[in-house]
Scaffold this motif. Structure first.
Motif, PDB file in Angstrom:
ATOM      1  N   PRO A   1      88.775  31.851  71.034  1.00 51.44           N
ATOM      2  CA  PRO A   1      87.461  32.103  70.427  1.00 51.44           C
ATOM      3  C   PRO A   1      86.340  32.219  71.451  1.00 51.44           C
ATOM      4  N   ILE A   2      85.391  33.063  71.148  1.00 52.31           N
ATOM      5  CA  ILE A   2      84.208  33.207  71.982  1.00 52.31           C
ATOM      6  C   ILE A   2      83.247  32.051  71.654  1.00 52.31           C
ATOM      7  N   PRO A   3      82.676  31.387  72.658  1.00 47.58           N
ATOM      8  CA  PRO A   3      81.815  30.212  72.418  1.00 47.58           C
ATOM      9  C   PRO A   3      80.363  30.623  72.136  1.00 47.58           C
ATOM     10  N   TRP A   4      79.997  30.655  70.872  1.00 47.56           N
ATOM     11  CA  TRP A   4      78.659  31.109  70.520  1.00 47.56           C
ATOM     12  C   TRP A   4      77.589  30.072  70.858  1.00 47.56           C
ATOM     13  N   ASN A   5      77.916  28.786  70.677  1.00 48.40           N
ATOM     14  CA  ASN A   5      76.955  27.721  70.952  1.00 48.40           C
ATOM     15  C   ASN A   5      77.695  26.408  71.159  1.00 48.40           C
ATOM     16  N   ASP A   6      77.011  25.416  71.691  1.00 54.21           N
ATOM     17  CA  ASP A   6      77.680  24.155  72.008  1.00 54.21           C
ATOM     18  C   ASP A   6      77.950  23.298  70.776  1.00 54.21           C
ATOM     19  N   LYS A   7      77.452  23.703  69.622  1.00 54.35           N
ATOM     20  CA  LYS A   7      77.734  22.987  68.383  1.00 54.35           C
ATOM     21  C   LYS A   7      79.030  23.461  67.724  1.00 54.35           C
ATOM     22  N   GLY A   8      79.540  24.593  68.171  1.00 54.35           N
ATOM     23  CA  GLY A   8      80.743  25.135  67.561  1.00 54.35           C
ATOM     24  C   GLY A   8      80.482  25.909  66.288  1.00 54.35           C
ATOM     25  N   ASP A   9      79.224  26.190  65.983  1.00 49.52           N
ATOM     26  CA  ASP A   9      78.891  26.936  64.769  1.00 49.52           C
ATOM     27  C   ASP A   9      79.531  28.322  64.797  1.00 49.52           C
ATOM     28  N   ASN A  10      80.179  28.677  63.700  1.00 54.86           N
ATOM     29  CA  ASN A  10      80.784  30.010  63.519  1.00 54.86           C
ATOM     30  C   ASN A  10      81.872  30.327  64.536  1.00 54.86           C
ATOM     31  N   MET A  11      82.367  29.305  65.224  1.00 57.23           N
ATOM     32  CA  MET A  11      83.427  29.498  66.213  1.00 57.23           C
ATOM     33  C   MET A  11      84.781  29.315  65.532  1.00 57.23           C
TER      34      MET A  11
ATOM     35  N   TYR B   1      77.915  29.271  77.014  1.00 55.57           N
ATOM     36  CA  TYR B   1      77.647  29.550  75.610  1.00 55.57           C
ATOM     37  C   TYR B   1      76.741  30.775  75.476  1.00 55.57           C
ATOM     38  N   VAL B   2      77.042  31.587  74.483  1.00 56.18           N
ATOM     39  CA  VAL B   2      76.314  32.840  74.305  1.00 56.18           C
ATOM     40  C   VAL B   2      74.830  32.591  74.122  1.00 56.18           C
ATOM     41  N   ASP B   3      74.469  31.635  73.262  1.00 53.45           N
ATOM     42  CA  ASP B   3      73.046  31.436  72.992  1.00 53.45           C
ATOM     43  C   ASP B   3      72.271  31.034  74.241  1.00 53.45           C
ATOM     44  N   LYS B   4      72.880  30.247  75.092  1.00 50.09           N
ATOM     45  CA  LYS B   4      72.219  29.844  76.338  1.00 50.09           C
ATOM     46  C   LYS B   4      72.206  31.002  77.342  1.00 50.09           C
ATOM     47  N   ALA B   5      73.287  31.758  77.391  1.00 45.64           N
ATOM     48  CA  ALA B   5      73.356  32.901  78.312  1.00 45.64           C
ATOM     49  C   ALA B   5      72.293  33.938  77.993  1.00 45.64           C
ATOM     50  N   LEU B   6      72.016  34.117  76.713  1.00 45.16           N
ATOM     51  CA  LEU B   6      71.002  35.090  76.313  1.00 45.16           C
ATOM     52  C   LEU B   6      69.625  34.727  76.856  1.00 45.16           C
ATOM     53  N   ASN B   7      69.380  33.442  77.030  1.00 44.16           N
ATOM     54  CA  ASN B   7      68.075  32.986  77.514  1.00 44.16           C
ATOM     55  C   ASN B   7      68.040  32.711  79.005  1.00 44.16           C
TER      56      ASN B   7
END
Length: 495
Positions: A371-381, A397-403
């Motif tokens: 699975p791709i790691p969208w966020n550190d909470k595991g939401d939608n993973m 994590y994707v959300d952190k990488a975006l920022n």
């Protein structure tokens, strides 16, 4: 000129779909960047632990804007008894784990509205033993009814043991080159070919833009010429239905065979010789020999176009069958340089989901489809394949990488937008340029732009008549017609 300006602005803005930063997007002239998705590990829209088609649809903003891809390749989505779904039970339906045909239609409609392309994995070498064709043939063989059962000839049966065959009954064997649960199809059968055309038309009528053909060298293991004949037949049938459909084949073999298979007319074959840890992209990065890489790219494309002038190279770094690239490109600099190299090559480029955030995985196939790691909470993973035994110690994590302006993800986005800015990179004629140093990869595209990578450690100076330069990565400067490019840097030069 105005369109180029907007695209350049886009290339310099960090695109963050979930932040307050402004997103600017201009549709590229050429759709040449595809994103390969294993749906089961991509995005779980309903919390059941399985990635699904609704999840893919919900992440189209990420795929198109945050990353910059113009198309999606979905690995098999048909009903199947296995996690990988390369053993199809029904070629005209969606696996219930992934959703419904209605979910698929909604995905296609939104992608079409966005100007994105969608290609599906089409498995024609074999089916599942659970497919109704095989079940019917099996029953007919048991009851000696094959003389009135067409599906008996959809597969290759033998009344004596043969290498590569599996026992069905005490006196009957069937061909299954990959696995005993994947019986090989007899592609010589005309009725089966009619079924194949019907399957392709079903999906093309739904708005699919093309297909990725699995295992094309195995259609006829003993005859390369018959593989070419079948591919030519299939391609002609597809083009009759939709002249704009795109077909890319998997031919995991040597370049001589791949180039020969371009005689079939198929648009593309994946360029395995450039991919993976042993491919010429990573080899060039490690040897710091950019000049040789440029020559290899030019030679490869020249040979494929000799057999198909309209052929399009299909470049990738890794895919679902390979160890993930972050496992052998261990530094961020190497990951960014490798991205520069393959994302600015001629043809179409294919990004394996998660590559843009350095997702890792090696060993058994399940480990390569995590699975791709969208966020550190595991939401939608999603949970990922059940038998996977690879653990990544630290995620990006994707959300952190975006920022993070310095992230690999935002670097991918920047390089892709620069690629979009210059359509000649993907479709123009190419020619190597000798800049006087073996560390320099220099490939000219349609006489308009020159892509240059300095794979060495030292700054290199060269003279070249040009208008301007765009720094893709690293540092470079231009004064009059003299260019200075630091080590581990990439630029695009406007001629």
């Amino acid at each position: 000129m105005m369109k180029r300006l907007f695209i350049l602005i886009l290339a310099l803005i960090t695109l963050v779909g979930c932040s307050n930063k402004q997103v600017v997007y201009v549709e590229p002239e050429v759709n040449s960047v595809f994103y390969e998705i294993y749906v089961g590990s991509f995005y779980d829209s309903d919390g059941d632990g399985m990635g699904d088609l609704k999840g893919v649809r919900q992440k189209l903003d990420y795929i198109q804007y945050d990353l910059g891809a113009t198309g999606v390749w979905l690995m098999p989505i048909n009903p199947s008894p296995t996690y990988h779904k390369y053993d199809v039970m029904d070629y005209k339906d969606i696996d219930p784990q992934y959703g419904t045909l209605e979910d698929f239609d909604a995905l296609v409609q939104e992608m079409d509205e966005r100007g994105m392309d969608l290609i599906l994995d089409l498995v024609l070498n074999h089916s599942s033993t659970q497919h109704p064709w095989f079940k019917e043939a099996k029953e007919a063989l048991l009851n000696d009814n094959c003389d009135v059962t067409e599906t008996c000839d959809y597969y290759n049966f033998s009344y004596e043991p043969v290498i590569g065959y599996h026992m069905l009954y005490s006196n009957v064997w069937y061909e299954g080159g990959f696995w005993d649960q994947m019986p090989d199809l007899n592609l010589d059968n005309e009725s089966l070919r009619e079924e194949i055309v019907d399957i392709a038309q079903f999906w093309l009528d739904k708005g699919v833009d093309g297909f990725r053909l699995d295992a094309t060298t195995h259609f006829y293991d003993d005859s390369g010429e018959k593989n070419i004949e079948f591919l030519r037949w299939f391609y002609d049938e597809i083009k009759t239905i939709n002249p704009n459909a795109y077909v890319v084949g998997e031919a995991w073999t040597g370049d001589l065979i791949v180039h020969d298979m371009y005689r079939s007319g198929i648009d593309s074959f994946f360029n395995f010789s450039g991919s993976q840890n042993s491919g010429y992209i990573v080899k060039a990065l490690r040897s710091q020999n950019g000049e040789r890489l440029a020559e290899q790219v030019e030679t490869y494309n020249t040979k494929l176009k000799a057999n198909n002038p309209n052929g399009i190279d299909a470049v990738f770094l890794s895919n679902h069958d390979n160890n993930r690239s972050a496992g052998y490109l261990v530094t961020l600099e190497d990951q960014k340089m490798a991205a520069n190299m393959y994302l600015l090559m001629p043809g179409n480029v294919f990004i394996y989901y998660g590559e843009e955030v350095a997702l890792k995985g090696s060993g058994i196939d399940e480990n390569k489809r995590l699975p791709i790691p969208w966020n550190d909470k595991g939401d939608n993973m999603p949970k990922g394949p059940e038998n996977a035994d690879y653990t990544q110690s630290e995620y990006t994590y994707v959300d952190k990488a975006l920022n993070d302006n310095d992230s690999l993800l935002n670097h991918y986005q920047k390089v892709i937008q620069i690629r979009h800015q210059y359509p000649s990179i993907s479709r123009g004629t190419i020619e190597t340029v000798d800049l006087g140093d073996s560390a320099l990869y220099a490939l000219e595209h349609a006489g308009e732009v020159l892509v240059v990578h300095n794979l060495g450690e030292e700054t290199i100076e060269f003279d070249l008549e040009h208008k301007s330069i765009v720094v893709v990565y690293g540092e470079a400067s231009s004064k009059d017609n003299t260019v200075n490019i630091k080590g581990n840097s990439s630029i695009v030069i406007e001629k």
